[in-house]
Each structure stands twice: as C-alpha cells, then as structure tokens.
Design an enzyme around this catalytic site. Structure first.
Site, PDB file in Angstrom:
ATOM      1  N   ASP A  55      -7.224 -93.133  23.186  1.00 49.63           N
ATOM      2  CA  ASP A  55      -8.199 -92.499  23.700  1.00 49.63           C
ATOM      3  C   ASP A  55      -8.402 -90.862  22.578  1.00 49.63           C
ATOM      4  O   ASP A  55      -8.815 -89.693  23.221  1.00 49.63           O
ATOM      5  CB  ASP A  55      -7.408 -90.732  24.532  1.00 49.63           C
ATOM      6  N   GLU A  71      -4.053 -99.865  25.022  1.00 48.41           N
ATOM      7  CA  GLU A  71      -2.674 -98.409  25.502  1.00 48.41           C
ATOM      8  C   GLU A  71      -4.541 -98.323  26.688  1.00 48.41           C
ATOM      9  O   GLU A  71      -4.708 -97.168  26.614  1.00 48.41           O
ATOM     10  CB  GLU A  71      -3.114 -97.408  25.156  1.00 48.41           C
ATOM     11  N   GLU A 102      -9.082 -86.001  26.039  1.00 47.23           N
ATOM     12  CA  GLU A 102      -8.612 -87.496  26.143  1.00 47.23           C
ATOM     13  C   GLU A 102      -9.318 -88.419  27.559  1.00 47.23           C
ATOM     14  O   GLU A 102      -9.158 -89.280  27.367  1.00 47.23           O
ATOM     15  CB  GLU A 102      -7.307 -87.451  25.421  1.00 47.23           C
ATOM     16  N   HIS A 148       0.040 -79.978  19.612  1.00 44.68           N
ATOM     17  CA  HIS A 148      -0.315 -80.015  19.125  1.00 44.68           C
ATOM     18  C   HIS A 148      -2.035 -79.356  20.530  1.00 44.68           C
ATOM     19  O   HIS A 148      -3.104 -80.431  19.379  1.00 44.68           O
ATOM     20  CB  HIS A 148      -0.793 -81.351  18.419  1.00 44.68           C
ATOM     21  N   ARG A 192      -5.091 -80.067  22.765  1.00 49.79           N
ATOM     22  CA  ARG A 192      -6.122 -78.561  22.372  1.00 49.79           C
ATOM     23  C   ARG A 192      -6.385 -77.680  23.338  1.00 49.79           C
ATOM     24  O   ARG A 192      -6.160 -77.095  23.020  1.00 49.79           O
ATOM     25  CB  ARG A 192      -7.595 -79.458  22.280  1.00 49.79           C
TER      26      ARG A 192
HETATM   27  C1  UD1 Z   1      -6.166 -85.570  17.335  1.00 49.77           C
HETATM   28  C2  UD1 Z   1      -7.055 -86.401  18.696  1.00 49.77           C
HETATM   29  C3  UD1 Z   1      -5.457 -86.421  19.788  1.00 49.77           C
HETATM   30  C4  UD1 Z   1      -4.850 -86.802  19.176  1.00 49.77           C
HETATM   31  C5  UD1 Z   1      -3.846 -85.728  18.364  1.00 49.77           C
HETATM   32  C6  UD1 Z   1      -2.625 -86.013  17.755  1.00 49.77           C
HETATM   33  C7  UD1 Z   1      -9.373 -86.020  19.737  1.00 49.77           C
HETATM   34  C8  UD1 Z   1     -10.198 -85.074  19.964  1.00 49.77           C
HETATM   35  N1  UD1 Z   1      -8.440 -85.031  18.961  1.00 49.77           N
HETATM   36  O1  UD1 Z   1      -6.191 -83.937  17.967  1.00 49.77           O
HETATM   37  O2  UD1 Z   1      -6.660 -86.946  20.727  1.00 49.77           O
HETATM   38  O3  UD1 Z   1      -3.596 -86.475  20.289  1.00 49.77           O
HETATM   39  O4  UD1 Z   1      -5.597 -85.993  17.397  1.00 49.77           O
HETATM   40  O5  UD1 Z   1      -1.922 -85.764  16.316  1.00 49.77           O
HETATM   41  O6  UD1 Z   1      -9.747 -87.006  19.135  1.00 49.77           O
HETATM   42  N2  UD1 Z   1      -5.404 -81.668  10.071  1.00 49.77           N
HETATM   43  C9  UD1 Z   1      -5.289 -81.738   8.210  1.00 49.77           C
HETATM   44  N3  UD1 Z   1      -4.544 -82.370   8.648  1.00 49.77           N
HETATM   45  C10 UD1 Z   1      -4.246 -83.465   9.376  1.00 49.77           C
HETATM   46  C11 UD1 Z   1      -4.625 -83.571  10.387  1.00 49.77           C
HETATM   47  C12 UD1 Z   1      -5.102 -83.163  10.926  1.00 49.77           C
HETATM   48  O7  UD1 Z   1      -5.554 -80.830   8.495  1.00 49.77           O
HETATM   49  O8  UD1 Z   1      -3.575 -84.841   8.812  1.00 49.77           O
HETATM   50  C13 UD1 Z   1      -6.274 -80.618  10.842  1.00 49.77           C
HETATM   51  C14 UD1 Z   1      -7.386 -80.242  10.105  1.00 49.77           C
HETATM   52  O9  UD1 Z   1      -8.242 -79.225   9.898  1.00 49.77           O
HETATM   53  C15 UD1 Z   1      -8.359 -80.457  11.858  1.00 49.77           C
HETATM   54  C16 UD1 Z   1      -7.544 -80.223  12.422  1.00 49.77           C
HETATM   55  O10 UD1 Z   1      -6.311 -80.544  11.977  1.00 49.77           O
HETATM   56  O11 UD1 Z   1      -9.342 -80.127  11.684  1.00 49.77           O
HETATM   57  C17 UD1 Z   1      -7.843 -80.739  14.005  1.00 49.77           C
HETATM   58  O12 UD1 Z   1      -7.693 -82.382  13.427  1.00 49.77           O
HETATM   59  P1  UD1 Z   1      -8.320 -83.164  15.047  1.00 49.77           P
HETATM   60  O13 UD1 Z   1      -8.315 -83.895  14.757  1.00 49.77           O
HETATM   61  O14 UD1 Z   1      -9.814 -82.312  15.074  1.00 49.77           O
HETATM   62  O15 UD1 Z   1      -7.414 -82.712  16.605  1.00 49.77           O
HETATM   63  P2  UD1 Z   1      -6.014 -83.511  16.871  1.00 49.77           P
HETATM   64  O16 UD1 Z   1      -5.650 -81.975  17.255  1.00 49.77           O
HETATM   65  O17 UD1 Z   1      -5.405 -83.268  15.564  1.00 49.77           O
HETATM   66  N1  UDP Z   2       5.471 -87.511  15.194  1.00 46.67           N
HETATM   67  C1  UDP Z   2       5.090 -88.078  13.478  1.00 46.67           C
HETATM   68  N2  UDP Z   2       5.951 -86.886  13.127  1.00 46.67           N
HETATM   69  C2  UDP Z   2       6.314 -85.838  13.359  1.00 46.67           C
HETATM   70  C3  UDP Z   2       5.429 -85.379  14.831  1.00 46.67           C
HETATM   71  C4  UDP Z   2       4.873 -87.240  15.599  1.00 46.67           C
HETATM   72  O1  UDP Z   2       5.715 -89.593  12.763  1.00 46.67           O
HETATM   73  O2  UDP Z   2       6.347 -84.934  12.665  1.00 46.67           O
HETATM   74  C5  UDP Z   2       5.087 -89.236  15.635  1.00 46.67           C
HETATM   75  C6  UDP Z   2       6.288 -89.833  16.925  1.00 46.67           C
HETATM   76  O3  UDP Z   2       6.699 -90.532  16.815  1.00 46.67           O
HETATM   77  C7  UDP Z   2       4.159 -90.138  18.121  1.00 46.67           C
HETATM   78  C8  UDP Z   2       3.374 -89.807  17.307  1.00 46.67           C
HETATM   79  O4  UDP Z   2       3.660 -89.404  16.442  1.00 46.67           O
HETATM   80  O5  UDP Z   2       4.986 -91.885  17.415  1.00 46.67           O
HETATM   81  C9  UDP Z   2       2.482 -88.839  17.878  1.00 46.67           C
HETATM   82  O6  UDP Z   2       1.203 -87.790  17.306  1.00 46.67           O
HETATM   83  P1  UDP Z   2       0.873 -86.797  18.226  1.00 46.67           P
HETATM   84  O7  UDP Z   2       1.995 -86.303  18.815  1.00 46.67           O
HETATM   85  O8  UDP Z   2      -0.025 -86.299  16.725  1.00 46.67           O
HETATM   86  O9  UDP Z   2       0.104 -87.261  19.433  1.00 46.67           O
HETATM   87  P2  UDP Z   2      -0.592 -87.588  20.547  1.00 46.67           P
HETATM   88  O10 UDP Z   2       0.430 -89.200  20.377  1.00 46.67           O
HETATM   89  O11 UDP Z   2       0.243 -86.361  21.527  1.00 46.67           O
HETATM   90  O12 UDP Z   2      -1.846 -88.364  20.391  1.00 46.67           O
END
Ligand code: UD1
Ligand code: UDP
Length: 377
Positions: free
Chosen positions: A101, A123, A137, A218, A220
């Site tokens: 999602d 999924e 999502e 994490h 939003r």
């Molecule tokens: C995203 C997904 C969310 C998912 C989550 C898993 C969308 C809208 N959101 O949210 O569905 O549950 O990932 O974790 O698709 N950043 C880094 N390094 C990284 C990752 C993130 O610096 O490796 C920081 C950056 O500043 C980036 C911000 O996190 O801009 C947000 O990343 P983004 O993918 O937009 O949203 P998530 O909150 O991570």
């Molecule tokens: N996870 C990981 N390292 C971390 C935190 C989470 O490998 O420090 C894994 C966790 O086991 C799960 C996935 O990341 O499989 C979940 O990711 P996240 O919570 O970022 O996203 P969501 O599942 O909410 O979309």
C-alpha cells in the site's frame, strides 16, 4: 523441454516493508526458468531499503533513487509515476508485481495500467474501512485493487473484503502473507550463521535481567501529537527499574526529532538506528512485549507468540487481534502505560496473549504466488 521464452516479470518496490515482503517472491521467480525477473526499486526509502536488499542478496536492475529528506506525498508520487513509467517503457514487462500500500506500489500499479500491462498485487484486500487510518495506505491499497489482475490475499478476511468489492472470485487467491516466508528465511539464515544477529549482544548484556519492550513507530497519521504521546508513554514505563526499552528509530525526521527530544539519555531506553532484518528478528525474540504502529510487526509478532500492543485506532490486520496476540491501544500515553503495566504485572493476562498463531500464513506464500503467475503466462 519447453522452448517458450521466459515471461518477463517486473517487480517494483521502494520501502523496507515491501522489500521484506517481496524478497521471497523474487527469490522464487529467479529460481524458476519459466520467468525472467527484473527488479526495479524506486528507493522511496534509501538506507532502510538497502539494508534489506543486502541481506536478501538482491541487486536491482533499475534504481530510481527518488528519496528526498522529509518528502511530501505529492512530490514523491509525481516522481514515482514518471520514473516508473520510464522503466516500464524500457523493460517492456509481460506483467508487473507490486506489494501492499505504499506510494511506490500505487504509482507502480498506475504506471503499469497506463501501459495496459497486467498488475499483480501481493498482500491485497487489507481494509480498515477508514481512509485516514492508515493514511494514505487505505486508499493506495484500494486504488491498486481497482486495477489489479491477480489479487494475492494473505487471509480469508482480505479475500472476503475483495469479494465484497465485486472483484471476480477467480482473480482472488488466498496465499498467506509473504512476511511469514521472509521471517522463516531469515530465521534459518541466523540458524546457519548466528553472527548475522549478534550485534545486539552489548545491549542485551547491559539490559540483562530486565524485561525488554521492543518499540517501533512511524505512521504518518501519528505525526505530531501521536508521536509526542508515544514518547511520553515510553518515558513513563521506563521509570520502572525492571524494564528496558529497545527502540530502533525510523529514519523519518518527524519521528526522530520527537523521540530524540523526549527519550535521549534515559538509562534504560536504547534509541538505536533501524535494525537490519536479522537483528530485528533477534529483537522480536528477546522482547517480552512489542509496542508498535507498524503493519509488518503486527503480522510477525503473532507468528512468534509475542504480545503486541498496536498504537493505532483501527487496523487493516484484524487477524492478530482476533487471534488474541495483538491489542489495539491507540496513542493516548495513559492508555498505553496501563496496557503495558497490565501485561507486565498480570501473568495471566500476559499468557493469554503470548500464544503463537499463524493467521497470516504458513511461510509458503511465495511459491503459491509463483504457481498462480505461471497460469497467466
Ligand atoms: C513509508 C510508506 C508507508 C510504510 C513505511 C514503512 C508511503 C506514503 N508511506 O512511510 O506506507 O508503512 O514507509 O516504513 O508510501 N527516510 C530516510 N531514509 C530511509 C527511509 C526514510 O532518511 O531509508 C526519511 C526521509 O527523510 C524520507 C522520510 O523518511 O523523506 C519519509 O519516507 P517516506 O517513504 O515518504 O515515508 P515513510 O513514513 O517512511
Ligand atoms: N523492521 C526491521 N528493522 C527495524 C524495524 C522494523 O527490519 O528496525 C522490519 C519488521 O520486521 C517488519 C518491517 O520492517 O517486517 C516493518 O516495516 P515498517 O514498520 O517500517 O513498515 P510497515 O510494516 O508499517 O509498513
């Protein structure tokens, strides 16, 4: 022997959870001569995606490297759509696979649809029935569902949601969730090479004798007041001398600034960098309780029989709650502390939740998905 050319499947993903849930499918496609598997990462996440790619041994064929600090949904989505479209024009896939999602999954499905390339959705069918929880999502997933060719539903609950939306029954298949495949795979890897998950040893020694609470956060929709409340709850529970918190902090700056401001320097709270998957599996195994707003952790914890308190108002994954391993606690600090205290102090309440269940699958989802794909080529 068949002389048919392998079907070119483009697998598109961009974030940590998509990578975790798609690597079993990629491994299975790459091992199958009926398919040519091309991998495109958007790199919506960078470091947290690369951690998974490295462990799973996946080298992407295409990497859009789109991540920007604190990216907005509209700029991200626009970049994804144009970038993924260009890759699809170059690759000319027979089918495209997306997972879950995220913005990458939604834009990937849309770019494929614009080219009339069938999109298969891993999924599929999770629904909270609230378009702002999880945001964005819930709607991303519905958009993908409107375009998908095959819908791989992890459970009969998600299958039923799709059927209620009039998706033809023959296009929906209950496969289990590939996260369980991933968890089994990484557990086997750690079994072969314990050093893969030994990086927490120092912390484990420091917290020896204390009861570990693993925390992730994490979402939003929890930014701002929700994050403040979560931090307050962690701070409060950490006043107990018998408890230690291990909190790998998501790289999103909206999470880090709150957690660093509220929790840095507490003796029994370890704010650490995101863990790679073997180390996170280790955290799941040493934690007595998980406190999280993550989707994936809600699926992994029941498989391991770890009570998980879910800091959300609603969930698109009710199976963990129904199985009794997960409980929705929202983001009110007082409520979170009460629920944690009950689990810590009431053995019966703890034991009632600490039972392993596998509502999300048996670890064979990827091979089912690949067989179903084979019928389409
Ligand atoms: C995203 C997904 C969310 C998912 C989550 C898993 C969308 C809208 N959101 O949210 O569905 O549950 O990932 O974790 O698709 N950043 C880094 N390094 C990284 C990752 C993130 O610096 O490796 C920081 C950056 O500043 C980036 C911000 O996190 O801009 C947000 O990343 P983004 O993918 O937009 O949203 P998530 O909150 O991570
Ligand atoms: N996870 C990981 N390292 C971390 C935190 C989470 O490998 O420090 C894994 C966790 O086991 C799960 C996935 O990341 O499989 C979940 O990711 P996240 O919570 O970022 O996203 P969501 O599942 O909410 O979309």
């Amino acid at each position: 022997m068949s002389t048919a050319r392998p079907a070119r499947i483009l697998v598109v993903f961009g974030t940590r959870p998509e990578a975790i849930k798609l690597f079993p499918v990629i491994h299975a496609l790459k091992a199958d001569s009926r398919f040519e598997c091309v991998v495109c990462v958007s790199a919506q996440h960078r470091q947290m995606l690369d951690q998974v790619l490295e462990i799973a041994g996946i080298v992407p064929d295409h990497d859009l490297d789109v991540m920007q600090p604190d990216q907005t949904l509209d700029a991200l989505t626009a970049n994804l759509l144009t970038g993924l479209g260009r890759v699809m024009d170059a690759v000319q896939p027979a089918r495209v696979i997306v997972q879950g999602d995220t913005a990458t999954a939604m834009a990937g499905a849309l770019a494929a649809y614009y080219r009339k390339v069938p999109v298969d959705h891993v999924e599929a069918g999770l629904r909270s029935f609230n378009i702002y929880h999880p945001w964005p999502e819930e709607v991303n997933r519905k958009i993908i569902g409107a375009m998908a060719s095959l819908h791989f539903a992890p459970t009969t609950t998600s299958e039923a949601a799709l059927l209620r939306e009039n998706v033809p029954a023959g296009r929906v298949h209950v496969t289990g969730n590939t996260v369980i495949d991933a968890l089994h795979w990484v557990t086997a890897q750690i079994g072969r090479d314990p050093a893969l998950a030994s990086g927490l040893a120092e912390l484990e020694a420091r917290f020896a004798g204390r009861r570990i609470i693993g925390v992730t956060s994490h979402r939003r929709e929890n930014f701002g007041e929700g994050m403040e409340q979560i931090a307050r709850a962690v701070r409060e529970i950490a006043q107990r001398p018998d408890v230690a918190v291990i909190f790998p902090v998501h790289l999103n700056p909206n999470v880090r600034k709150v957690m660093n401001a509220q929790l840095a320097g507490l003796e029994n709270v370890a704010l650490i960098e995101p863990l790679d998957y073997p180390h996170f599996a280790r955290l799941l195994s040493i934690a007595e309780i998980m406190l999280t707003d993550s989707g994936g952790v809600q699926e992994e914890a029941p498989a391991l029989g770890k009570p998980v308190l879910v800091m959300r108002e609603t969930t698109e994954r009710p199976e963990g709650v129904d199985a009794g391993t997960a409980r929705l606690v929202g983001t009110d600090a007082a409520r979170i502390v009460t629920e944690l205290s009950t689990l810590l102090d009431d053995r019966e309440a703890y034991e009632a939740m600490a039972r392993a269940h596998n509502p999300f699958g048996d670890g064979q989802a990827a091979s089912r998905i690949v067989e179903l794909l084979a019928h389409e080529i």
